[in-house]
Design an enzyme around this catalytic site. Structure first.
Site, mmCIF file in Angstrom:
data_model
loop_
_atom_site.group_PDB
_atom_site.id
_atom_site.type_symbol
_atom_site.label_atom_id
_atom_site.label_comp_id
_atom_site.label_asym_id
_atom_site.label_seq_id
_atom_site.Cartn_x
_atom_site.Cartn_y
_atom_site.Cartn_z
ATOM 1 N N PRO A 151 -8.951 4.939 -4.367
ATOM 2 C CA PRO A 151 -8.680 3.469 -4.507
ATOM 3 C C PRO A 151 -7.769 3.248 -5.722
ATOM 4 O O PRO A 151 -7.994 2.288 -6.496
ATOM 5 C CB PRO A 151 -10.215 3.223 -4.882
ATOM 6 C CG PRO A 151 -10.852 4.381 -5.807
ATOM 7 C CD PRO A 151 -10.061 5.361 -5.129
ATOM 8 N N ASP A 152 -6.730 4.118 -6.085
ATOM 9 C CA ASP A 152 -6.144 3.993 -7.028
ATOM 10 C C ASP A 152 -5.176 2.821 -7.062
ATOM 11 O O ASP A 152 -5.347 1.700 -8.413
ATOM 12 C CB ASP A 152 -5.247 4.964 -7.477
ATOM 13 C CG ASP A 152 -5.758 6.447 -7.620
ATOM 14 O OD1 ASP A 152 -6.484 6.941 -6.563
ATOM 15 O OD2 ASP A 152 -5.818 7.174 -8.425
ATOM 16 N N HIS A 153 -4.682 2.570 -6.187
ATOM 17 C CA HIS A 153 -3.676 1.293 -6.050
ATOM 18 C C HIS A 153 -4.358 -0.120 -6.225
ATOM 19 O O HIS A 153 -4.189 -0.994 -6.971
ATOM 20 C CB HIS A 153 -2.812 1.253 -4.844
ATOM 21 C CG HIS A 153 -1.755 2.609 -4.693
ATOM 22 N ND1 HIS A 153 -0.683 2.212 -5.504
ATOM 23 C CD2 HIS A 153 -2.044 3.427 -4.106
ATOM 24 C CE1 HIS A 153 0.120 3.393 -5.299
ATOM 25 N NE2 HIS A 153 -0.735 4.091 -4.483
#
Length: 806
Positions: free
Chosen positions: A564-566
């Site tokens: 889920p980084d972005h």
């Protein structure tokens, strides 16, 4: 301290919400952050109140999308009700509508007229493919977004069909893009004096916020962009291997040399892996015996034993949990990441309790889901009192909304890059603080001066080489912080304090400061200090176990995604905008904490509600598998696929017309929960026969022309030349002075009348701007700068050395 500093940042914000379905999470988040959100729905009740999954007549998907909102029931096709709605809109701050998402919904009001009455109004219009392209009439579902964003082509295993990711990740990530865009426009409306009309395509949002093919990539990719990946679904499980143990599986994530050395010690320092080349990812990836050797070490040990030993040794590892196991994990329960909500008497379910903390307090459940018309009296009494903000600053008219703000970016890898880049794209002066002894892992390349991934993820930033482990370096950072507006970090909790940069001390010197920390599991709780990377978060939060082929329990297929980084970068940037809005009133800043695992739980809210309802003995009505075509189908050509999603009887009849099976169109019994498996197989067989001699593009066009959501599976390399992306101007071709070829980068956050396109200043080399920043912000002369360089306090980029050096 002003008591308003501890209030939710959007208190006083007035939002009209006309969104049906899961995209209602935009309004729910605004409510959690303090806004008054009024959902407008027909007097007969909105259709999504009956959406599955349900407990009797209570829709769980409606519940999780609308927690904390009020409801006003109006028939907007009736003059009296429409007048009431327009009165509310005349004093609202934000209006969110999705009449462009479904073919059977039509906007019954004039947005331009509303904006003339209320010039400060920000309108967010959601549609599947934007309002101005030849794809505007196309229908979007979550699988369609995966197919056309390039995500589907990277999901699955070599030699198998592409695998649709679980849940509604595409839609939920698009919602985060909408949240960021609407808060950016609201801030702009206050500092520049005018509102905006935002055109958000769900495909744009999913392509940008889930795992963008032309965005920054994880360090495991070694700087290789997704557009250069081999055709098909390349083997990537070796990057973040999932290994069997006594009670299930664990995942390891060894990226840094020190993490490998810790694993090498744990293995007993075998001679086979003693070569120093194993300090590199490439050598470890190429080894055919390393993962089997680790698997032999782990065999017979429980996941809890392995996690404890790995934590002690400094090896990033997580058990691979099911979602129901994750819900009872001590880290989530200790942080109140989940909360009970009563739907009706004796019916209670568990739902995620927000996705962010402001000033150390969770911005969680804002209230139960609204009953129809529960906020009807708002028409008579009016909106709650609006928070008073400063007047517009005409000196900023026509500029990007964050022009004039300074951000100190300590972030690393993808989340760090994305949060800072988004604020820079909105006009902030973002200074990346770096040190050659602890380089950002995303700078890692295969010998090039700078990777394309780093170049697209850090545009519009400046770089300051500063040694924060020296006393003088710390003092300089404190001086910078006293002149800054925002500080970003995504270290393990406690790192800033250990560096002598405790947020409390920084805020004491500069009360206007906004400090953001993003971590895997949050700043508190028994596992807060646990090492966390996106693949470990997916394993711990129950997502990796869902991302498998149904017929193969070992087919974990999430290795290539960066989620889920972005999306967490967008949540962080949206949180900054929320506190900037509050700061306009109070003059003071605050803190933001984001737990990436909790953002992920928020995206699985409906499934969490279902699990808890079943545990309480409730019967949940839900199609485990749609009784009509829904999935990925082969088309003419090698490894060519089309996604087809039949949502209802209207889609079913249209599908039958397109494939020439009108004899089935009238038999609605074949669509719905009573369809018989043999008949479904017969339908799918006929569909596959129709697809066999058609390209994915031709098949999707034929189906979409009749209103059936369908899409070709695009690969990342296809996106720049695809008609949709060209018409939408989603990408732009750019260059960098240290990269020999042109490359593509995302162009914009959202299509808007007033939000300008971002600048495209090249990403900095490490320490590239150290000298000019020392002159500009500290006022140092050349002699002082030379001494700081000689003492190793400052680092500056050298063309001869190729990196920052003292």
């Amino acid at each position: 301290m002003n008591s308003a500093v501890n209030s939710l940042p959007l208190k006083g914000l007035r939002v009209l919400d006309l969104v049906e379905g899961s995209l209602g999470s935009i309004g729910r988040t605004l409510a959690e952050w303090g806004a008054t959100v009024v959902r407008i729905e027909p007097r007969s009740g909105a259709a999504d109140r009956l959406a599955e999954p349900r407990i009797a007549d209570i829709s769980l998907s409606f519940t999780v999308a609308n927690l904390g909102k009020d409801s006003v029931a109006l028939d907007l096709n009736q003059p009296a009700d429409k007048a009431e709605f327009e009165l509310l809109a005349s004093t609202a701050d934000i209006l969110i509508e999705d009449f462009g998402v479904r073919r059977d919904r039509f906007r019954p009001f004039d947005i331009e007229a509303m904006r003339r009455t209320n010039p400060a109004l920000v309108v967010l219009s959601l549609s599947g493919f934007g309002a101005t392209t030849s794809f505007t009439e196309w229908q979007a579902t979550d699988p369609v977004l995966h197919a056309m964003s390039g995500e589907l082509s990277r999901s699955g295993l070599p030699g198998r069909e592409p695998l649709l990711p679980p849940g509604e990740l595409g839609l939920q990530c698009a919602a985060s893009q909408g949240l960021l865009a609407v808060l950016a426009a609201r801030y702009s409306s206050l500092v520049q004096g005018r509102g905006d009309w935002l055109d958000l395509s769900l495909l744009d949002g999913a392509a940008a916020a889930l795992d963008p093919g032309y965005g920054s990539s994880g360090s495991a990719a070694q700087g290789v962009p997704a557009s250069k990946l081999p055709r098909g679904r390349p083997e990537a499980r070796f990057q973040y291997p999932i290994i069997a143990c006594a009670d299930g599986y664990v995942r390891i994530c060894m990226l840094a040399p020190r993490q490998w050395r810790a694993m090498f010690d744990w293995l007993g320092r075998p001679e086979e892996f003693a070569d120093p080349a194993f300090n590199t990812l490439r050598a470890r990836y190429k080894s055919k015996t390393l993962i089997p050797r680790i698997a032999a070490l782990f065999a017979g040990k429980s996941s809890a034993e392995l996690q404890a030993e790995a934590q002690k040794r400094g090896v990033p590892l997580s058990p691979v949990l099911s979602l129901d196991q994750a819900l009872s994990a001590s880290q989530f329960t200790s942080r109140a990441a989940l909360v009970e909500v009563e739907l009706v008497s004796s019916v209670t379910v568990t739902v995620p309790n927000g996705i962010i903390e402001f000033d150390g307090k969770r911005a969680g459940l804002a209230g139960p889901p609204p009953t129809a018309g529960s906020g009807q009296d708002i028409i008579a009494r009016g909106w709650p009192a609006r928070t008073t903000h400063s007047a517009g600053d005409s000196g900023l008219a026509g500029k990007l909304p964050l022009a004039g703000l300074r951000v100190l970016d300590l972030g690393v890898i993808v989340v760090g890059a994305e949060t800072g880049r988004l604020l820079a794209d909105l006009g902030a002066d973002v200074i990346k603080i770096e040190n050659a002894s602890f380089p950002d892992g995303s700078r890692q390349t295969r010998g090039e001066p700078i990777s394309v991934s780093f170049a697209v993820g850090h545009r519009n930033q400046r770089s300051l080489g500063l040694n924060l482990r020296s006393d003088e370096g710390k003092a300089l950072f404190h001086d910078l912080a006293a002149k800054a507006d925002v500080i970003l970090s995504n270290f393990k909790p406690g790192t800033l304090e250990s560096l002598g940069l405790a947020p409390k001390a920084l805020l004491a010197r500069n009360p206007k400061l906004i400090i953001v920390d993003s971590s895997a599991f949050g700043p508190t709780g028994p596992e807060s200090r646990r090492m966390g990377f996106g693949p470990l978060v997916r394993a711990a939060a129950g997502l990796s176990l869902q991302w498998r082929y149904p017929d193969d329990p070992t087919s974990f297929s999430d290795a290539l995604t960066v989620y889920p980084d972005h999306v967490c970068g967008r949540i962080g940037a949206a949180g900054v905008l929320a506190l900037l809005l509050r700061r306009l009133e109070t003059g003071r800043g605050g803190t933001i904490s984001i737990a990436q695992a909790e953002v992920m739980l928020g995206h699985m809210a409906t499934e969490i509600a279902c699990i808890s309802a079943r545990e309480r003995g409730h019967t949940v009505e839900k199609f485990s598998q749609p009784d009509a075509p829904w999935g990925v189908f082969p088309c003419a050509g090698e490894d060519e696929w089309c996604v087809i999603t039949v949502r209802d009887n209207m889609d079913w009849q249209a599908l039958c017309r397109v494939i020439g099976r009108n004899d089935l169109a009238k038999n609605q019994a074949l669509f719905g929960r009573h369809g018989r498996l043999a008949e479904i197989d017969f339908i799918n067989a006929g569909l596959k026969e129709w697809l066999a001699d058609r390209t994915a593009d031709d098949a999707a066009l034929a189906l979409q022309t009749e209103g059936v959501p369908a899409a070709p599976m695009l690969r990342v390399a296809d996106l720049p030349q695809h008609p949709y992306y060209r018409e939408r101007e989603f990408l732009r071709q750019v260059s960098h002075p240290k990269i020999d070829e042109f490359f593509y980068a995302e162009n914009l956050v959202v299509n808007a009348e007033r939000l300008s396109l971002p600048h495209q200043n090249p990403a900095p080399m490490q320490g590239e701007h150290s000298i000019i920043i020392a002159q500009e912000l500290f006022g140092f002369d050349n002699a002082k700068i030379e001494k700081l360089l000689a003492d190793g306090v400052l680092e500056a980029y050298s063309e001869d050395v190729g990196h920052a050096s003292p």
